[in-house]
Design a protein around this motif. Structure first.
Motif, PDB file in Angstrom:
ATOM      1  N   ALA A   1       0.827  -1.207   0.000  1.00  0.00           N
ATOM      2  CA  ALA A   1       0.000   0.000   0.000  1.00  0.00           C
ATOM      3  C   ALA A   1       0.864   1.260   0.000  1.00  0.00           C
ATOM      4  CB  ALA A   1      -0.927   0.000   1.219  1.00  0.00           C
ATOM      5  N   LEU A   2       1.993   1.198   0.675  1.00  0.00           N
ATOM      6  CA  LEU A   2       2.911   2.331   0.697  1.00  0.00           C
ATOM      7  C   LEU A   2       3.475   2.585  -0.698  1.00  0.00           C
ATOM      8  CD1 LEU A   2       4.491   4.463   2.278  1.00  0.00           C
ATOM      9  CD2 LEU A   2       6.133   2.685   2.899  1.00  0.00           C
ATOM     10  N   LEU A   3       3.919   1.531  -1.373  1.00  0.00           N
ATOM     11  CA  LEU A   3       4.466   1.687  -2.718  1.00  0.00           C
ATOM     12  C   LEU A   3       3.408   2.115  -3.724  1.00  0.00           C
ATOM     13  CD1 LEU A   3       6.981  -1.284  -3.113  1.00  0.00           C
ATOM     14  CD2 LEU A   3       7.449   1.086  -2.505  1.00  0.00           C
ATOM     15  N   ALA A   4       2.160   1.711  -3.479  1.00  0.00           N
ATOM     16  CA  ALA A   4       1.083   2.084  -4.398  1.00  0.00           C
ATOM     17  C   ALA A   4       0.867   3.588  -4.457  1.00  0.00           C
ATOM     18  CB  ALA A   4      -0.211   1.390  -3.991  1.00  0.00           C
ATOM     19  N   ALA A   5       1.273   4.300  -3.403  1.00  0.00           N
ATOM     20  CA  ALA A   5       1.181   5.765  -3.398  1.00  0.00           C
ATOM     21  C   ALA A   5       2.287   6.397  -4.228  1.00  0.00           C
ATOM     22  CB  ALA A   5       1.247   6.286  -1.964  1.00  0.00           C
ATOM     23  N   GLU A   6       3.220   5.571  -4.712  1.00  0.00           N
ATOM     24  CA  GLU A   6       4.332   6.014  -5.545  1.00  0.00           C
ATOM     25  C   GLU A   6       5.150   7.133  -4.880  1.00  0.00           C
ATOM     26  OE1 GLU A   6       2.490   6.996  -9.282  1.00  0.00           O
ATOM     27  OE2 GLU A   6       2.342   4.891  -9.861  1.00  0.00           O
ATOM     28  N   PRO A   7       5.592   6.905  -3.652  1.00  0.00           N
ATOM     29  CA  PRO A   7       6.355   7.942  -2.942  1.00  0.00           C
ATOM     30  C   PRO A   7       7.798   8.011  -3.412  1.00  0.00           C
ATOM     31  CG  PRO A   7       6.264   5.975  -1.611  1.00  0.00           C
ATOM     32  CD  PRO A   7       5.448   5.686  -2.844  1.00  0.00           C
ATOM     33  N   ASP A   8       8.419   9.149  -3.190  1.00  0.00           N
ATOM     34  CA  ASP A   8       9.861   9.254  -3.353  1.00  0.00           C
ATOM     35  C   ASP A   8      10.545   9.501  -2.005  1.00  0.00           C
ATOM     36  OD1 ASP A   8       9.159  11.892  -2.885  1.00  0.00           O
ATOM     37  OD2 ASP A   8       9.824  12.648  -4.828  1.00  0.00           O
ATOM     38  N   PHE A   9       9.733   9.606  -0.929  1.00  0.00           N
ATOM     39  CA  PHE A   9      10.275   9.903   0.397  1.00  0.00           C
ATOM     40  C   PHE A   9       9.301   9.408   1.453  1.00  0.00           C
ATOM     41  CE2 PHE A   9      10.815  12.910   4.022  1.00  0.00           C
ATOM     42  CZ  PHE A   9      12.174  12.775   4.251  1.00  0.00           C
ATOM     43  N   ALA A  10       9.811   8.681   2.454  1.00  0.00           N
ATOM     44  CA  ALA A  10       8.982   8.203   3.570  1.00  0.00           C
ATOM     45  C   ALA A  10       9.585   8.723   4.870  1.00  0.00           C
ATOM     46  CB  ALA A  10       8.936   6.675   3.592  1.00  0.00           C
ATOM     47  N   TYR A  11       8.768   9.408   5.652  1.00  0.00           N
ATOM     48  CA  TYR A  11       9.212  10.065   6.888  1.00  0.00           C
ATOM     49  C   TYR A  11       8.478   9.434   8.059  1.00  0.00           C
ATOM     50  CZ  TYR A  11       9.846  14.099  10.127  1.00  0.00           C
ATOM     51  OH  TYR A  11      10.144  14.928  11.187  1.00  0.00           O
ATOM     52  N   ALA A  12       9.235   8.804   8.970  1.00  0.00           N
ATOM     53  CA  ALA A  12       8.648   8.061  10.080  1.00  0.00           C
ATOM     54  C   ALA A  12       8.938   8.717  11.413  1.00  0.00           C
ATOM     55  CB  ALA A  12       9.182   6.627  10.090  1.00  0.00           C
TER      56      ALA A  12
END
Length: 326
Positions: free
Chosen positions: A111-122
């Motif tokens: 689901a995270l990849l489906a948003a097509e992100p270029d940056f993930a901030y946790a």
């Protein structure tokens, strides 16, 4: 989801990252193609990343990460968010409404990849869970850069200075250093105001009650919560616990005889439920805080390293030392 679909999503994310956020593996046509001030290199929790340009498709995971991005006016660079503990601060509510919520808690890797992100901030280290497939290494392989809140990876004591570090690092990554400095100024102004009110005050001996019935889950000395108590004119009685949070016995709490109990407000149990439990606990009956029914309350979202911390310090100081704020 079939393995082939996951691979396709990962490939898509990689291509988007190559065209958008830019990481250490990105190929460019030279410095002329980079925006002003880029490339920039940031080392975060041991992971070194070079950004050729600001992220354009960021995903925030955990409330304090989300609110840092919103405080810096980066909602137009966000394609997803997840995992709130409280309502978003009113000043960010309108901006937040325009961002897709990927999951009530943590999204799956797919689901995270489906948003097509270029940056993930946790916000928490648990966000990048290897068993759930969301490790930073897995994200890197998928072409997604990542950043973890610095409270989760300190090499030294967690202090208020780390809020400035967090704001400036995110400001650097997104090319909005001026906005980060504006937020740093707000942090300093709020904390300086509290310090002025509390000058010469005697610290209140404080026990933090997060949760627990067999044992007490409390704040230790290695998190921003401990620093907040000091800034608010208190002393965390379990600052000798060398971790952010940990379990102690109620007998230990009784031995240390706190003058006040700070309750962290979140989860299924209400503040009223927690007070009722503590007031009725036989081991605590002679504790000054229980005898005097002296409680303070903070929402959990204010006790993790983010933009809520300065206001949280002010709120706690007003509860511990109300006479100084009349």
């Amino acid at each position: 989801m079939a393995r082939r679909s996951v691979a396709l999503l990962a490939a898509a994310a990689f291509l988007i990252a190559g065209c958008g956020g830019g990481g250490t593996d990105e190929k460019t046509d030279g410095a002329a193609s980079a925006p002003e001030g880029f490339p920039v290199t940031v080392t975060n929790c041991g992971v070194k990343t070079t950004y050729q340009r600001p992220p354009q498709r960021a995903v925030s995971l955990n409330q304090h990460a989300t609110e840092v991005l919103l405080a810096l006016g980066l909602e137009k660079s966000m394609v997803g968010t997840a995992y709130l503990d409280d309502k978003i601060l009113p000043e960010y509510a309108d901006a937040y409404q325009g961002i897709k919520v990927l999951a009530d808690e943590y999204p799956s890797f797919e689901a995270l990849l489906a948003a097509e992100p270029d940056f993930a901030y946790a916000g928490f280290a648990s966000t990048f869970d290897e068993q759930e497939g969301r490790s930073r290494a897995a994200l890197t392989k998928a072409g997604v850069n990542s950043y973890l809140n610095v409270e989760e990876c300190p090499k030294g004591p967690v202090t208020m200075d780390l809020i400035e570090t967090e704001l400036r690092s995110i400001g650097k990554i997104f090319g909005v250093k001026d906005r980060a400095e504006r937020e740093v100024k707000k942090v300093r102004t709020t904390l300086s105001g509290v310090e002025g009110k509390l000058k010469g005050v005697d610290p209140v001996e404080v026990f933090v009650y997060d949760s627990g019935d067999k044992t007490a889950f409390t704040a230790g000395g290695a998190g921003i919560g401990n620093e907040m108590i000091k800034e608010a004119g208190g002393r965390n009685q379990f600052d000798d616990l060398d971790k952010q949070f940990g379990d102690v016995s109620f007998e230990q709490v009784a031995e240390r005889a706190p003058e006040a109990i700070v309750i962290y407000d979140y989860g299924d149990k209400t503040v009223a439920d927690k007070k009722k439990f503590l007031l009725a606990h036989p081991a605590l009956k002679d504790v000054p805080a229980i005898k005097n029914k002296r409680f303070a309350v903070l929402p959990l979202s204010s006790t993790v390293l983010g933009v809520r911390v300065p206001t949280g310090v002010s709120d706690l100081a007003r509860q511990l030392h109300p006479d100084r704020f009349q």
